[in-house]
Write an enzyme that holds these catalytic residues in place. Structure first.
Site, short mmCIF file in Angstrom:
data_model
loop_
_atom_site.label_atom_id
_atom_site.label_comp_id
_atom_site.label_asym_id
_atom_site.label_seq_id
_atom_site.Cartn_x
_atom_site.Cartn_y
_atom_site.Cartn_z
CE LYS A 87 4.86 4.29 -4.97
NZ LYS A 87 5.46 3.34 -4.00
CD GLU A 109 7.60 7.97 -11.60
OE1 GLU A 109 6.79 8.44 -12.42
OE2 GLU A 109 7.41 7.99 -10.37
CB SER A 376 3.68 3.04 3.05
OG SER A 376 4.84 2.25 3.19
C1 LIG Z 1 6.59 3.59 -3.27
C2 LIG Z 1 6.49 3.20 -1.84
C3 LIG Z 1 7.03 3.99 -0.79
C4 LIG Z 1 7.84 5.22 -1.03
O1 LIG Z 1 7.21 6.25 -1.68
P1 LIG Z 1 6.75 7.60 -0.99
O2 LIG Z 1 6.41 8.47 -2.12
O3 LIG Z 1 7.91 8.11 -0.18
O4 LIG Z 1 5.59 7.28 -0.13
C5 LIG Z 1 6.82 3.58 0.51
N1 LIG Z 1 6.14 2.45 0.80
C6 LIG Z 1 5.61 1.68 -0.16
C7 LIG Z 1 4.87 0.45 0.24
C8 LIG Z 1 5.77 2.01 -1.51
O5 LIG Z 1 5.24 1.22 -2.46
#
Ligand SMILES: *Cc1c(COP(=O)(O)O)cnc(C)c1O
Length: 396
Positions: A87, A109, A376
């Site tokens: 993020k 948000e 992610s």
């Molecule tokens: C917020 C988040 C997501 C989902 O958000 P996307 O916009 O689909 O990438 C996925 N993995 C993690 C670790 C997150 O914090």
């Protein structure tokens, strides 16, 4: 693949109140200018390298590859970024744009709090005011993240409308933005919402595939066969896909949260089960009932718990350029334990959805083939919830 008006095929667009249009147009123009400005690009690259800890590693998961006995598995380690997820890439880009536009007040948000924490972090770095909208259900469930945002100097507003969750927090942030457009910049958390957000967020997250493409070419001398990433709103996935979309032979797979199963009501598998509609300023695919009311959604993973998906994913799905699959809570929890034991990596529950699909896919592929899966985020935040899911009591 965006055209002038921010369309991806028939998806995207700007479905917002009249009062917001001039501000979104200003933002789109400022972004186009910033994109061409070497000074902006340099500052963005510098913060990614020296604040966010980029480039992130492309890790060859040897144990997992041997265990699965098929394709070679590489993990793109976004969990090693500052604040623990992808993020921050997007937040740094948007806040630099906000500064360039002379904005003093950031709003955002947040669902579980990940995007709110990333925004509060960069707001602190630049000494900007930051207010975060978060559903009352979520402020009650995620008290630690509420405190963390306050520690970073942000003000958290519990949202009590609707189901008091993420979709209501987005509504509240859009309303606040429409009411105070002059001084405010709304830092959007995913590749969602009205133009220019889906394009802009994709561009900021495309650093993931810019790096992974160069890293895999250096390591193996060829393009990968398959890219796998989890999809909530779709920002880490679109960033993971971006530099491979024009490489026709690279298969792109987005993994959604099937929750308790695709045939249950407790799911967030938007592209598998949703219908075309307009919500949160964009035309895309949403989980909705016959009269177009947005359905409550469910996943064990708060980051995937969104009733829609970014418009570029809706378009990639319709064009069959990318494929979208579902992974259940049970499967993702099993993977949380698997990847910890195999590779010594505690991955976010969101990311475990993507890794769980790799566990199914890799054994069906040849040993000379390559999968890159995006991790992610890190899973520290999920340890207590997984323990509880497995019936283990933990004293905090
Ligand atoms: C917020 C988040 C997501 C989902 O958000 P996307 O916009 O689909 O990438 C996925 N993995 C993690 C670790 C997150 O914090």
């Amino acid at each position: 693949m965006t055209n002038e008006k921010g369309r991806f095929g028939r998806f995207g667009g700007q479905y917002v109140p009249e009062t917001l249009m001039p501000e979104l147009n200003k933002m789109a123009a400022a972004y186009e200018e910033a994109k061409q400005d070497p000074a902006f690009q340099k500052e963005y690259a510098d913060l990614l390298a020296n604040y966010a800890n980029r480039p992130s590693i492309l890790y060859y998961a040897k144990n997992m590859t041997e265990d699965l006995g098929g394709a070679q598995v590489y993990l793109k380690r976004e969990d090693l970024n500052h604040t623990g997820a992808h993020k921050i890439n997007n937040v740094i880009g948007q806040v630099l744009l906000a500064k360039r536009m002379g904005k003093k007040r950031l709003i955002a948000e947040t669902g579980a709090g990940q995007h709110g924490v990333a925004t509060a972090t960069i707001a602190a770095l630049f000494g900007l005011e930051c207010e975060v909208f978060m559903g009352k259900e979520d402020t009650d469930r995620q008290q630690l993240n509420v405190y963390r945002m306050e520690l970073l100097g942000a003000k958290v507003h519990p949202v009590t409308s609707g189901t008091m969750t993420l979709k209501d927090a987005v509504n509240a942030a859009l309303q606040d933005f429409a009411a105070h457009p002059e001084e405010t910049f709304y830092v959007m958390g995913s590749a969602t919402g009205p133009h220019p957000y889906p394009m802009m967020v994709r561009d900021f997250q495309s650093i993931i595939s810019e790096e992974s493409k160069a890293q895999i070419l250096k390591e193996t001398g060829k393009l990968p066969d398959t890219i796998v990433a989890c999809v909530g709103g779709g920002s880490n996935a679109i960033g993971s896909f971006a530099h491979f979309i024009d490489e026709e032979n690279v298969q792109l797979i987005g993994v959604e949260a099937a929750g308790k199963g695709l045939h249950s009501k407790d799911t967030a598998a938007t592209l598998e089960l949703g219908e075309v509609g307009v919500f949160h300023g964009m035309k895309s695919v949403f989980l909705q009932n016959k009269s177009g009311q947005i359905n409550p959604v469910y996943s064990i993973s708060a980051g995937l718990d969104y009733p829609g998906v970014g418009p570029e994913h809706a378009a990639l799905n319709e064009a069959k350029r990318a494929e979208y699959v579902g992974i259940t809570d049970d499967e993702a929890v099993a993977t949380f334990e698997y990847i910890a034991k195999q590779e010594g990596i505690v991955a976010a529950m969101e990311s475990c959805h993507a890794i769980a699909y790799v566990q199914k896919l890799a054994p069906t592929m040849r040993q000379d083939q390559v999968i890159i899966c995006t991790v992610s985020g890190r899973g520290d935040k999920d340890v207590a919830a997984v323990a509880k899911y497995q019936g283990v009591e933990i004293n905090e």
